[in-house]
Scaffold this active site. Structure first.
Site, mmCIF file in Angstrom:
data_model
loop_
_atom_site.group_PDB
_atom_site.id
_atom_site.type_symbol
_atom_site.label_atom_id
_atom_site.label_comp_id
_atom_site.label_asym_id
_atom_site.label_seq_id
_atom_site.Cartn_x
_atom_site.Cartn_y
_atom_site.Cartn_z
ATOM 1 N N HIS A 102 0.833 -1.201 0.000
ATOM 2 C CA HIS A 102 0.000 0.000 0.000
ATOM 3 C C HIS A 102 0.872 1.257 0.000
ATOM 4 O O HIS A 102 0.658 2.186 -0.797
ATOM 5 C CB HIS A 102 -0.905 -0.045 1.232
ATOM 6 C CG HIS A 102 -1.881 1.082 1.319
ATOM 7 N ND1 HIS A 102 -2.545 1.385 2.479
ATOM 8 C CD2 HIS A 102 -2.302 1.991 0.415
ATOM 9 C CE1 HIS A 102 -3.350 2.419 2.279
ATOM 10 N NE2 HIS A 102 -3.207 2.811 1.026
ATOM 11 N N GLU A 105 2.519 1.587 -3.307
ATOM 12 C CA GLU A 105 1.600 2.115 -4.317
ATOM 13 C C GLU A 105 1.601 3.640 -4.286
ATOM 14 O O GLU A 105 1.643 4.311 -5.327
ATOM 15 C CB GLU A 105 0.189 1.575 -4.058
ATOM 16 C CG GLU A 105 -0.912 2.211 -4.892
ATOM 17 C CD GLU A 105 -2.110 2.601 -4.062
ATOM 18 O OE1 GLU A 105 -2.522 3.778 -4.141
ATOM 19 O OE2 GLU A 105 -2.635 1.737 -3.324
ATOM 20 N N HIS A 106 1.568 4.209 -3.073
ATOM 21 C CA HIS A 106 1.620 5.665 -2.955
ATOM 22 C C HIS A 106 2.963 6.211 -3.442
ATOM 23 O O HIS A 106 3.018 7.181 -4.206
ATOM 24 C CB HIS A 106 1.429 6.069 -1.491
ATOM 25 C CG HIS A 106 0.010 6.047 -1.029
ATOM 26 N ND1 HIS A 106 -0.594 7.118 -0.426
ATOM 27 C CD2 HIS A 106 -0.931 5.076 -1.072
ATOM 28 C CE1 HIS A 106 -1.843 6.820 -0.109
ATOM 29 N NE2 HIS A 106 -2.066 5.577 -0.484
ATOM 30 N N GLU A 203 -4.416 7.170 7.042
ATOM 31 C CA GLU A 203 -5.463 6.563 6.225
ATOM 32 C C GLU A 203 -5.975 5.276 6.857
ATOM 33 O O GLU A 203 -7.183 5.055 6.965
ATOM 34 C CB GLU A 203 -4.937 6.268 4.826
ATOM 35 C CG GLU A 203 -5.958 5.588 3.932
ATOM 36 C CD GLU A 203 -5.376 5.114 2.609
ATOM 37 O OE1 GLU A 203 -6.088 4.400 1.885
ATOM 38 O OE2 GLU A 203 -4.222 5.451 2.305
#
Length: 1017
Positions: A102, A105-106, A203
């Site tokens: 994750h 991905e950012h 998040e």
């Protein structure tokens, strides 16, 4: 759109991902037949053609290729659709919960070799006309998709995305910003406390604000415990700080290799251009590696069921404080690559769960043992091994054992009695409707549907041949009437790989979680030397300097305002009357489906009845008629239509800020051959709707109340914006009353009433007053082939209705809100992060200031809020927009701050007063606005701007020209006029959804009202 963490396991669809909403093509679409153009074994720009297949039901050709040097897989779907799609996917299988895929991905989208600027992804959002642009982390894959109608834009985005995936910088500064870091609360003050920060860290704290996310994550972890599904791919907040920058780079080296990639393209742009680009720029630079490390093995099946119990936070909006338990039984089913079984299990799932005729609805919902099905309910074909689960929410924990017993009894009854023939036909009809139903985002949905199967090397082309699988299924049940019962027994009743998972609230859940985070922080800090503590401050200063650094973004590709089309897409509409009822007729290539809409004006209802409209819209089509009980009526709807739908309707007048249309919006669609049946169903519902069964009514009301309390955290910024707009705008106030937290709180109290008979009487009053043609206007989109017959059938429906249609088709309500010019509302919720919003009342759509305000909102989002609220302060998202009612609205999403973010909102004019806005900034903002304006519209939805909002093509074109003509001076003028603090006469509303906040006591001029749903319990 902000990039997001997409936990695929929550999307438990009624159809498998390899089938749902796939074949949405029109027979009027002609496409070049690539099965004739290419040959198996042919070599194209470094790729060998492995398979070519014509998919007749979707009017497309599928070409599967393999890159010879690297082994990269490529799938192209050639279809005459201008909304082209591209994606690079990678199988990413983490073995810990640090959130490495994750965060990667950012970070991949934070600068690359060819595009060495900070966060090119965010910058491309405003340099493109993309109809979709994002990146997503699933449980075992990461994908980077976009779609666009512009060929130059396609190549620009393809270049940025491919470089981001295969040649990212992965700087440590980006790791600190996007992942996690230790930093002083105020980075400029060494004396302030050190805390955890980071976009993904915050998040995921926000993700787990929602109890159903906690439950979903745990069920996946426990039912598939031996490999990657046993961990959280998005990252657990208390584990994320274990991730190092070095480990992240190693993960990229291991998984982000062309050999482990799956590249997808769709649409009518030339395939060979895509292949040449990918081969020459990226793939030919690498050699093939062994990718078996990313293969997910099948789960070893259990020999006996397992049980687990977990806890969660208290839900202050739960209708019944004593019934906050959640229960689920999950079964591990077939391998995802078994395409036929996947289809059949989805059919089983619909038969067991969908609608009042389903077995589990009867035994678990109508028994009132729970408030409704939980979000996990259904068949999920995302993981290597598929999962069937039945989840029940709003449960008294004392009833957990009873639910399990009822579950087994229900399965036994289904196995013994089987399914009714017309029930099966209704499900198959639904599949046919999904095949024919067209949407404007066909290609991107197709990508999402096939990705899980392709990720595990399933036969994607075969999965697209839905008709073959359906024919096989129909033949099986014809040859063996017990076939479905045998499937239920095999995969559910006799399946030993069964997990019984229960969850109940712990009043100390949040305090325990906070203590764990505090201890984690304390342990980290205790291990640091004085020099290392000083380095935290220095690192914060370096990061802040990097975030504020001026960059030359000219290296990024971009479209220009001159690339925009000159005129709006125009369609021909005919306004006619059928038995006195206005009807907007639009002939479109709808694939022989009729799309019907109507608006029942509710202006003349009493206020107390208006507040009950959402309840009315939820129950009116679900309680049966004089001719059919609710089960029979639902069965007929499923057999002949895509359902009869009702919802609240509020549409602002285009030239007056305090005026709006209020009503109830109705809709349905059907195959043209079933149009007469659809009109008969509407006739029966309007004239014979039965609202007498109090037990059925109670079930629907309590189920609706339970559903409403879920998902607030997932959409917290939307609810915050609604609350803020409701303080300044008459239309916004009504929307908040009918769909915001105000309504949810009201529903909670209604669901607690012991006697709902008075409420049901009010619902009957609404029916009697509006289910007629007095204030009724309608629209229909249909194909030319059967236009005459379909419209002729409307005479029977409209002719049966009571009353005379008012000649004034649209009735408007004009109101002005009294009270303070500035006010705020704080909903206290047990969340780890905040959702904030500030709304300023400006002007309506047709006002000349509206266009520059739209441009200003884009500039505020990209130039100001992105760096200040997201990058520096770690909120997952922040932005600004202007709504149809003229509310200029700020928002932040999963925000570690609250009042500090309001201070940032309030300094917007101060920023623009000193910022040197240039033409490039302006042009990029215009492109961002036109992304939405020029997005494709499906045939069945064309004309809805005109019908719903009263906006003609000329209105939209005038707005278009105004947007193009906006100057820098225009933007600065409206920024000063509307955003400058304490401007006389400007109404301002604020809202926070989040934990208790004593800082509000210091902000007396903002007139805050604090609402604590927890105290109501």
């Amino acid at each position: 759109m902000l990039r997001r963490f997409d936990m695929a396991k929550r999307a438990l669809l009624a159809m498998p991902r390899s089938y749902s909403r796939l074949a949405q093509a029109s027979p009027n679409i002609a496409t070049m037949n690539d099965s004739d153009k290419y040959r198996q074994g042919e070599i194209l720009h470094g790729f060998v053609v492995e398979e070519i297949g014509r998919i007749n039901e979707m009017y497309l050709d599928a070409i599967r290729l393999t890159h010879m040097k690297t082994g990269a897989q490529y799938l192209h779907l050639n279809r005459d659709d201008s909304n082209n799609v591209f994606s690079i996917g990678l199988r990413t299988t983490p073995m810990n919960s640090t959130g490495v895929p994750h965060i990667l991905e950012h970070m991949s989208l934070c600068g690359s070799k060819r595009y060495p600027v900070r966060d090119p992804f965010m910058k491309m959002l405003r340099r493109s006309l993309a109809t979709f642009i994002n990146a997503m982390t699933g449980m075992d894959y990461t994908i980077y998709p976009f779609s666009t109608q512009n060929q130059k834009d396609f190549r620009n985005l393809q270049s940025v995305y491919a470089d981001a995936v295969f040649q990212p910088f992965l700087r440590e500064l980006d790791f600190l910003q996007e992942g996690w870091r230790l930093e002083h609360t105020d980075p400029n003050d060494k004396n302030t406390p050190i805390i955890f920060k980071g976009v993904v860290f915050n998040e995921m704290k926000g993700v787990f604000n929602e109890n159903q996310w906690i439950f979903a994550e745990k069920l996946l972890n426990l039912i598939l415990p031996s490999h990657t599904y046993s961990v959280c791919s998005g990252g657990l907040p208390l584990v994320i700080p274990e991730l190092t920058h070095k480990a992240l780079k190693e993960f990229h080296d291991k998984y982000y290799h062309p050999s482990n990639s799956r590249i997808f393209s769709y649409g009518n742009f030339p395939l060979e251009d895509h292949l040449k680009f990918m081969d020459e720029r990226y793939l030919s630079l690498s050699n093939k590696i062994d990718t078996t490390m990313s293969i997910v093995p099948s789960e070893k099946r259990w020999t006996a069921p397992k049980r687990e119990h977990i806890t969660c936070r208290n839900d202050p909006l739960a209708p019944d404080p004593q019934r906050q338990g959640t229960f689920a039984i999950g079964h591990l089913c077939n391998d995802i690559t078994d395409i036929q079984s996947t289809l059949e299990m989805n059919i089983i799932s619909e038969l067991l769960l969908k609608g009042p005729n389903s077995a589990f609805y009867k035994s678990l919902i109508e028994s009132n043992i729970g408030s409704g099905f939980g979000s996990l309910t259904g068949y999920d074909s995302h993981a290597k091994d598929t999962i069937f689960a039945v989840s029940l929410q709003g449960v008294n924990p004392d009833d957990f054992e009873k639910i399990e017993r009822v579950y087994d009894e229900t399965l036994d009854r289904v196995i013994d009695q089987g399914f009714e023939k017309d029930h099966i036909e209704a499900v198959l009809h639904g599949i046919e409707m999904r095949i024919k139903h067209q949407t404007s985002d066909f290609g991107i949905n197709l990508l999402f549907n096939i990705t899980p199967l392709w990720n595990h090397n399933g036969d994607v082309i075969r999965s697209l041949r839905i008709n073959d699988a359906m024919d096989s299924f129909v033949l099986k049940i014809k040859n063996d009437p017990q076939y479905l019962s045998k499937l239920v027994d095999k995969y559910l009743r006799s399946n030993k790989h069964r997990l019984i998972l229960t969850m109940s609230p712990d009043e100390n859940y949040d305090s325990k979680l906070a203590a764990e985070e505090e201890n984690l922080l304390k342990n980290k800090l205790e291990k640091l030397t004085n020099d290392e503590l000083n380095e935290i401050y220095n690192s914060g200063q370096i990061l802040r300097a990097d975030q504020e650094k001026k960059e030359d973004t000219d290296i990024l590709p971009t479209l220009k305002v001159t690339d925009l089309k000159e005129d709006v897409d125009r369609y021909i509409y005919n306004d006619v009357q059928v038995d006195g009822v206005p009807l907007q007729v639009s002939v479109q290539p709808t694939n022989n489906i009729t799309y019907y809409r109507g608006i029942l004006n509710t202006r003349e209802l009493d206020t107390n009845l208006k507040n009950l409209i959402p309840i009315f819209t939820d129950v009116i089509a679900k309680m049966g008629t004089k001719s059919h009980d609710y089960r029979s009526f639902d069965r007929l709807c499923q057999l002949k239509t895509g359902g009869l739908s009702f919802c609240s309707h509020i549409a602002e007048k285009k030239d007056c800020i305090n005026t709006y249309e209020e009503g109830i919006f109705i809709s349905s669609y059907c195959l043209d051959r079933n149009a007469d049946d659809m009109w008969e169903l509407w006739t029966e519902l309007f004239n014979e709707a039965q609202l007498d069964d109090i037990k059925r009514f109670e079930t629907l009301v309590k189920s609706n109340a339970g559903d409403l309390s879920n998902g607030i955290a997932d959409c917290g910024h939307v609810y915050a914006m609604s609350s803020a707009a409701g303080l300044i705008s008459p239309a916004g106030k009504l929307k908040e009353s009918l769909g915001g937290l105000e309504f949810i709180g009201r529903m909670k109290k209604i669901a607690q009433e012991k006697d709902l008979s008075p409420l049901l009487e009010n619902i009957r009053e609404i029916r009697d007053q509006i289910m007629n043609k007095i204030h009724f206007r309608t629209a229909i989109n249909l194909s030319e082939d059967n236009k005459g017959d379909v419209i002729q059938g409307l005479h029977g429906f409209y002719g049966s209705l009571n009353g005379e249609c008012n000649s004034e088709a649209i009735l408007y309500t004009n109101k002005q809100l009294s009270g303070l010019n500035e006010s705020g509302i704080h909903y206290v919720m047990p969340y780890a992060t905040n959702y904030t919003s500030k709304a300023i009342l400006t002007v309506p759509y047709n006002d000349p200031d509206y266009a520059p305000l739209r441009i200003l909102a884009k500039l505020v989002s990209s130039l100001y809020l992105l760096p200040e609220v997201r990058e520096k302060e770690g909120a997952y998202g922040s932005g600004a927009n202007i709504s149809a009612e003229g509310a200029f609205t700020y928002y932040s999403f999963r925000d570690p701050n609250s009042t500090k973010t309001f201070d940032t909102f309030d300094k917007t004019w101060e920023f623009f007063e000193s910022f040197k806005l240039n033409q490039r900034d302006l042009d990029e903002a215009k492109l961002g606005v036109f992304q939405k304006i020029d997005a494709p519209v499906a045939p069945g939805s064309r004309g809805m701007l005109r019908f719903i909002h009263g906006l003609s093509d000329d209105d939209v074109q005038i707005q278009r020209m105004r947007l193009k003509d906006v100057t820098i001076d225009d933007v600065i003028r409206v920024a000063e006029k509307y955003l400058k603090p304490q401007t006389e006469g400007i109404k301002v509303g604020r809202a926070i959804i989040g934990p208790a906040n004593s800082d509000l006591l210091e902000r007396k001029s903002e007139n805050w009202e604090v609402i604590s749903p927890e105290k109501d319990n």
